[in-house]
Design a protein around this motif. Structure first.
Motif, mmCIF file in Angstrom:
data_model
loop_
_atom_site.group_PDB
_atom_site.id
_atom_site.type_symbol
_atom_site.label_atom_id
_atom_site.label_comp_id
_atom_site.label_asym_id
_atom_site.label_seq_id
_atom_site.Cartn_x
_atom_site.Cartn_y
_atom_site.Cartn_z
ATOM 1 N N LEU A 50 73.490 -51.182 75.782
ATOM 2 C CA LEU A 50 73.655 -51.902 74.602
ATOM 3 C C LEU A 50 73.481 -51.320 73.651
ATOM 4 O O LEU A 50 74.452 -51.380 72.852
ATOM 5 N N TRP A 51 72.714 -51.082 73.595
ATOM 6 C CA TRP A 51 72.406 -49.929 72.512
ATOM 7 C C TRP A 51 72.794 -49.147 72.171
ATOM 8 O O TRP A 51 73.529 -48.622 70.754
ATOM 9 N N TYR A 53 75.711 -48.607 73.377
ATOM 10 C CA TYR A 53 77.285 -48.838 72.724
ATOM 11 C C TYR A 53 77.297 -49.190 71.295
ATOM 12 O O TYR A 53 78.314 -48.630 70.881
ATOM 13 N N ASN A 54 76.626 -49.813 70.450
ATOM 14 C CA ASN A 54 76.402 -49.746 69.506
ATOM 15 C C ASN A 54 76.717 -48.263 68.716
ATOM 16 O O ASN A 54 77.250 -48.317 68.006
ATOM 17 N N ARG A 55 75.580 -47.483 69.186
ATOM 18 C CA ARG A 55 74.870 -45.897 69.009
ATOM 19 C C ARG A 55 76.499 -45.192 69.173
ATOM 20 O O ARG A 55 76.772 -44.587 68.180
ATOM 21 N N LYS A 57 79.645 -46.586 69.435
ATOM 22 C CA LYS A 57 80.810 -47.022 68.958
ATOM 23 C C LYS A 57 81.430 -46.412 67.868
ATOM 24 O O LYS A 57 82.150 -46.165 66.435
ATOM 25 N N LYS A 58 79.835 -46.267 66.610
ATOM 26 C CA LYS A 58 79.261 -46.252 65.216
ATOM 27 C C LYS A 58 80.414 -44.338 65.895
ATOM 28 O O LYS A 58 81.271 -44.466 64.560
ATOM 29 N N PRO A 74 79.223 -53.059 76.492
ATOM 30 C CA PRO A 74 79.103 -53.885 75.394
ATOM 31 C C PRO A 74 78.881 -55.182 75.243
ATOM 32 O O PRO A 74 78.083 -55.802 76.411
ATOM 33 N N PRO A 75 78.648 -55.818 74.257
ATOM 34 C CA PRO A 75 77.705 -56.601 74.407
ATOM 35 C C PRO A 75 78.003 -58.108 74.675
ATOM 36 O O PRO A 75 79.600 -58.528 75.093
#
Length: 733
Positions: A50-51, A53-55, A57-58, A74-75
């Motif tokens: 998840l971490w 994915y967020n990284r 995504k930015k 994804p979450p």
């Protein structure tokens, strides 16, 4: 996350009834039908996917290109629709295991930062129990076959109705009949009729075995002949085929193997009724030979004659191959780190016996890291050869042996050159013959009629010579020796891979050496009664008996949780031509597969306490004639391939006789229990199925080297210096 969205961080199952049989298993199995699972965790802590994915995504929002495989996960957001479908799944699952009137619901436990736990509440209905099992079978022959095997039924009186057990019972009936010759029988002919009895919660099960037609009955098929192909050569003619006993027909390309090797591993014989068990056993044993990569077997039925023609297809392995391996030493990280490289050459089917010849050359080194000092600890080079033959190779032909023995003869020879830096070098040459066979699925025997080992000590340093001169026991155990003897090993394992149940693994080894050489000495030479040592080819030969037993009990707590108990005991008794056991046959304790709070060979013997300066580049190896060990380990999952273990190890080694150099080393019946060392610790395992990497961390709890009354070491533990790390491959037991 938008308004009203929550990150799912956990699922919980609560069963309201307190008295439920196998409640933990029921909760775990119920959890498996939950639709939404939280994001994966690394080491059970951080949600790394998840971490990532967020990284990523930015980065994408900033216009950067990122490979799809690096996107992450994804979450997992709480979804009420999925939760409601899960409730349906739970109720359906509970119905399948006999709790027909169960009800489930769910509620949310909201946490900070918009996180949520879903709690599924389960109200179990009263279990529906099987009170009666009957069979409706029109075919008397089939009824007779099944009646003889009904003790193996999965349907037990007073147990819960269970759909999985009904499926297993259908498969059991099908397999039983296929083993009795009913080749065309299949599971669709087995039907179950369920009815309630006087009590609403008591069930009656009627097992119906249908005929293939109104007037037709199931047929028993016999095996007419078996054609054997290799190299996918399916072109068949009379000229290209060797016929054996008018039943086995070996296609010419198959003649690269001696016919008896193939035939001895085919369990269907002429005019046998077809048997699925023999069919599968044939494939299994041929696959276990050293010559074949793939094995398959097909049958063509003649319904009019009720016969089968079998075709056996064998795909050979490569005749020659070379392998290169790099190994990590299973040593204590605080003491030594080591590595080794091995080059192997394999030659298959050397004598047309589906045999395997393996030649190895191996080299390894260990480096010492202790007390602020480092350097080369040891090095070794070995040459070895092994020849495995899937039959008994004996001077006299053995007759009447069952095919199911799966006999193997193993010839082994090895030369090892070992250097212990600063002390000595040792040359070790050995040869052995083993006969290995199975008594049944659970029992295995290994007889070693001959084993010969010659050890020669060389290049001893002055320091080590001084040590030998001052220790008579050590000097005798390190003398040049010839060991010629025999042995027997019995192995028992009742593990059933298809059932989740407790099992036992037991191994017992017996070795006897020197008796034949002593007898030959007495017959060939004039014996001086004052002599205490005789030689063969000018080398003293050893005489001893050595027994070692290893019992392990595996208690299956749930699908991924196990308690393992182990009890190990051994004794070596020198006699006749020997006053001490050879060094290579003595026992030692400590290390990754022993009592893990002590380094390899550093524990004991008995209450012996090494001098305070013994660790200062001293010769630390401690050995004995007796060993007793007990281990208990709890194994549990953490996350994915990462598993954990909590363990307690206890035991020690002792000498049979008094050792003036090592006071307190001798085994005394009244004292040995008080001389048990105890260590405890925690382990991490990366379990990849084909490979297990293990790191165990342990501290001493009781140390017998301290004076009696002051052996509780846990009060003295310094976590910076006393934690012992063991890096290893595979489980400890």
């Amino acid at each position: 996350m938008s308004e009203g969205e929550y990150l799912l961080i956990n699922n919980k199952i609560n069963i309201s009834q307190s008295e439920v049989k196998n409640k933990n298993d029921l909760k775990e199995d119920t959890k498996s039908v939950i639709i939404q699972k939280p994001n994966h965790k690394l080491f059970g802590i951080g949600r790394y996917k998840l971490w990532n994915y967020n990284r990523v995504k930015k980065k994408i929002e900033m216009g950067k290109s990122v490979p799809e495989k690096q996107v992450g996960e994804p979450p997992v957001l709480y979804d009420s629709l999925s939760a409601n479908k899960t409730i349906t799944n739970i109720e359906k699952y509970l119905t399948n295991v006999g709790y027909f009137e169960s009800q489930a619901s769910h509620s949310l436990i909201k946490k900070k930062k918009k996180k949520v736990i879903i709690e599924y509440q389960v109200d179990l209905g009263k279990p529906f129990l099987i009170k009666q099992v009957s069979y409706s079978i029109d075919d008397n022959a089939i009824a007779s076959v099944l009646d003889k095997n009904k003790a193996n039924s999965y349907l037990k009186i007073n147990e819960c109705y269970n759909v999985d057990k009904i499926k297993k019972e259908r498969d059991r009936i099908t397999t039983t009949l296929k083993n009795a010759g009913y080749y065309r029988f299949n599971r669709e002919f087995v039907v179950f009729e369920v009815d309630t009895l006087d009590s609403h919660y008591d069930l009656s099960l009627d097992v119906v075995v249908k005929n293939p037609g109104q007037e037709a009955k199931h047929k028993v098929y016999t095996v007419k002949d078996i054609f054997i192909y290799s190299d996918n050569d399916t072109v068949l003619s009379t000229l290209d085929t060797l016929v054996v006993d008018s039943f086995y027909k070996i296609v010419r390309s198959g003649l690269r193997y001696k016919p008896e090797i193939l035939i001895d591993n085919i369990y269907l014989e002429k005019d046998d009724n077809y048997s699925l068990r023999k069919h599968l056993y044939t494939i299994s044993t041929l696959s276990n030979l050293y010559a074949f990569k793939y094995v398959s077997m097909k049958f063509e039925p003649d319904d009019l004659q009720q016969t089968l023609r079998g075709s056996l297809y064998l795909t050979p392995e490569k005749l020659n191959d070379i392998q290169f391996e790099i190994e990590a030493s299973n040593t204590d990280l605080q003491q030594t780190l080591g590595s080794a490289a091995k080059l192997s050459y394999n030659r298959r089917n050397l004598l047309k016996l589906a045999d395997l010849l393996t030649l190895n050359i191996r080299g390894g080194v260990e480096f010492l890291f202790a007390n602020g000092e480092s350097g080369l600890f040891s090095s070794n080079v070995s040459l070895s050869g092994d020849w495995y033959v899937p039959k008994f190779v004996t001077p006299i032909k053995l007759k009447g042996l069952s095919k199911y023995f799966n006999p193997t003869t193993h010839f082994s020879t090895n030369y090892n050159f070992y250097t212990r830096t600063g002390f000595y070098t040792m040359n070790n040459t050995s040869f052995s013959i083993n006969y290995d066979w199975k008594e049944d699925v659970q029992k295995r025997h290994v007889v070693t009629p001959l084993t010969a080992t010659f050890t020669k000590l060389a290049n001893t340093t002055f320091e080590f010579q001084q040590r030998l001169q001052g220790d008579n026991v050590l000097r005798n155990s390190f003398r040049n020796q010839l060991i010629i003897g025999s042995g027997y090993t019995f192995l028992f394992n009742n593990q059933n891979a298809s059932k989740r149940k407790n099992f036992i693994n037991f191994q017992n080894d017996i070795q006897i050496a020197g008796n034949l050489l002593r007898l030959a000495n007495n017959l060939l030479y004039d014996v001086n009664p004052d002599d205490i040592s005789y030689t063969f080819l000018d080398v003293a030969f050893s005489q001893f008996v050595r027994i070692k037993s290893d019992l392990r009990y595996y208690q299956i707590l749930s699908k991924e949780k196990t308690m393992v108990y182990r009890l190990l005991g051994g004794i070596g008794v020198p006699y006749g031509n020997s006053v001490v056991m050879p060094y290579i046959k003595q026992f030692f304790a400590g290390g990754p597969n022993s009592i893990r709070a002590w380094r390899v060979r550093s524990l004991g013997p008995g209450a012996y306490a090494p001098p305070a300066d013994a660790n200062n580049n001293g010769f630390l190896d401690q050995t004995g004639d007796i060993i007793i060990e007990a281990n208990m380990e709890y194994r549990f999952p953490i996350a994915g391939v990462l598993k954990g273990a909590a363990f307690v190890d206890a035991g020690n080694i002792w000498t049979l006789r008094e050792d003036t150099i090592r006071p307190g080393a001798q085994f005394e019946v009244n004292d040995f229990l008080r001389e048990f060392a105890i260590g405890t610790g925690f382990g991490l395992r990366f379990d990849f199925d084909f490979l297990v990497l293990r790191l165990d961390m342990s501290v001493p709890f009781i140390d017998p080297s301290y004076p009696e009354g002051d052996r509780l070491y846990i009060n003295k533990v310094d976590l910076r210096n006393d934690i012992v790390y063991n890096l290893a491959i595979g489980f400890p037991f």
